[in-house]
Design a protein around this motif. Structure first.
Motif, PDB file in Angstrom:
ATOM      1  N   LYS A 295       0.824  -1.214   0.000  1.00  0.00           N
ATOM      2  CA  LYS A 295       0.000   0.000   0.000  1.00  0.00           C
ATOM      3  C   LYS A 295       0.859   1.267   0.000  1.00  0.00           C
ATOM      4  O   LYS A 295       0.412   2.322  -0.483  1.00  0.00           O
ATOM      5  CB  LYS A 295      -0.924  -0.010   1.208  1.00  0.00           C
ATOM      6  CG  LYS A 295      -1.930   1.144   1.282  1.00  0.00           C
ATOM      7  CD  LYS A 295      -2.874   0.947   2.453  1.00  0.00           C
ATOM      8  CE  LYS A 295      -3.851   2.104   2.583  1.00  0.00           C
ATOM      9  NZ  LYS A 295      -3.162   3.357   2.992  1.00  0.00           N
ATOM     10  N   ASP A 299      -0.121   4.692  -1.948  1.00  0.00           N
ATOM     11  CA  ASP A 299      -0.206   5.986  -1.266  1.00  0.00           C
ATOM     12  C   ASP A 299       0.702   7.027  -1.913  1.00  0.00           C
ATOM     13  O   ASP A 299       0.419   8.225  -1.845  1.00  0.00           O
ATOM     14  CB  ASP A 299       0.165   5.822   0.211  1.00  0.00           C
ATOM     15  CG  ASP A 299      -0.863   5.004   0.985  1.00  0.00           C
ATOM     16  OD1 ASP A 299      -1.995   4.857   0.482  1.00  0.00           O
ATOM     17  OD2 ASP A 299      -0.531   4.506   2.076  1.00  0.00           O
ATOM     18  N   LEU A 332      -8.357  -1.249  -2.601  1.00  0.00           N
ATOM     19  CA  LEU A 332      -7.573  -0.028  -2.406  1.00  0.00           C
ATOM     20  C   LEU A 332      -7.559   0.813  -3.680  1.00  0.00           C
ATOM     21  O   LEU A 332      -7.836   0.327  -4.777  1.00  0.00           O
ATOM     22  CB  LEU A 332      -6.132  -0.399  -2.016  1.00  0.00           C
ATOM     23  CG  LEU A 332      -6.010  -1.296  -0.782  1.00  0.00           C
ATOM     24  CD1 LEU A 332      -4.530  -1.652  -0.553  1.00  0.00           C
ATOM     25  CD2 LEU A 332      -6.594  -0.627   0.455  1.00  0.00           C
TER      26      LEU A 332
END
Length: 338
Positions: A295, A299, A332
């Protein structure tokens, strides 16, 4: 929208076996299958180096949905830009809307043995890539191209079989200069994981945005691809040991520059410890923790994650990822740039 890809390890597996893995990746739910174009592999023992364009043609015939492409091919030395334009256009005709051309400045390991050339300084390699990308696009867009540049010439050159849609060109970037070039001239940027968050956060992604802005382009329309090196297995010791197959990737740049013999690269890599070999990889036996570490790249703003697994049992990796990792990743979203 997040894309999830599979890196076909051309240097590790013989071409027919690698094709089976590409098919399995599509069946497992991956969105793309990417292959690097090496003339020589990172190691001599059990090494492989299939011709990327031929292999992609075979993969395209065996699949129906995944995007396919190179990450990364060097269209400047052993490949003349006009031949890259022709080969990629043929793939685009055969598999419309599915082909990506990923390009970069190259490595002496691939270019010197095939040509006998003296490996040039970065300035020349950068200039050659810029001229090459421009020439490839010109050959895709019009007939009878007569080009007389600094490094390449064509005379009334025409690529006769071209796809209806323009093939996207992704540019590999390891520093801000290449990132700015990707923003100006590419349809996407390619980089590799494991080099420290600062490089991506402070140099590559800002460079992409800067290059796009100076060219009057929207950086959000450019794909940000990153090859994420992952070793995921329910047995952590096995996941750790698997990274030894690609220990050469952990060598510092100064150790690899100018090394043109896979036997020497293999010798240098063998001197690394298991911990050093694993330093470029996300090594994990827990899916939640694994996705949390991945992740980080979402990000930062990357929106096309191409996963490279080092183990010999690729079907096992693909099954584990399909069951435990991909569903979590699909929940996500990548961060916006700027």
């Amino acid at each position: 929208m997040l894309k999830i890809g599979y890196k076909a390890s051309a240097e590790q597996f013989e071409p027919r076996t690698l094709l089976k893995f590409g098919v399995l990746a599509e069946e497992a739910g991956f969105d793309s299958v990417m292959i690097s174009d090496h003339f020589q592999p990172w190691k001599h023992t059990d090494g492989h180096a299939p011709y990327a364009f031929a292999w992609l043609g075979a993969l395209g015939e065996r699949t129906t949905r995944v995007q396919i492409g190179t990450s990364v091919l060097t269209p400047t030395f052993r490949h003349h830009p006009s031949m890259v334009a022709q080969a990629t256009a043929t793939l685009g005709v055969l598999f419309p809307g599915r082909v990506i051309l990923g390009v970069g400045t190259g490595e002496s390991l691939n270019e010197v043995p095939a040509t006998g050339m003296e490996w040039p300084a970065y300035k020349e390699r950068f200039e050659r890539l810029g001229e090459s990308v421009g020439l490839i696009r010109e050959l895709w867009q019009r007939d009878h191209v007569s080009h007389e540049g600094t490094y390449y010439r064509t005379e009334n050159a025409t690529v006769y079989d071209r796809p209806d849609e323009q093939i996207p060109i992704f540019i590999a970037a390891g520093g801000p200069r290449m990132a700015r070039f990707a923003g100006r001239s590419g349809d996407g940027m390619i980089c590799t994981s494991g080099k420290g968050v600062e490089l991506y956060r402070d140099a590559l992604l800002p460079g992409l945005v800067e290059g796009a802005a100076k060219a009057g382009r929207d950086p959000e329309k450019l794909e940000r691809m990153i090859e994420v090196k992952v070793s995921f297995d329910l047995d952590r010791a096995r996941a750790m040991e698997d990274t030894r197959n690609w220990a050469a990737l952990a060598l510092p740049p100064e150790s690899k520059v100018g090394v043109e013999d896979p036997r020497e690269m293999e010798r240098l890599a063998a001197e690394l410890t298991a911990e050093q070999a694993a330093s470029r990889w996300i090594v994990s036996d827990d899916a939640e923790e694994h996705v949390e570490r991945i992740k980080t790249y979402l990000d930062l703003g990357f929106d096309h994650l191409v996963f490279h697994a080092p183990g010999e049992d690729q079907p096992r990796f693909l099954q584990l990822y399909a069951e435990q990792v991909l569903p979590r990743l699909r929940e996500l979203s990548p961060a916006r740039l700027g």
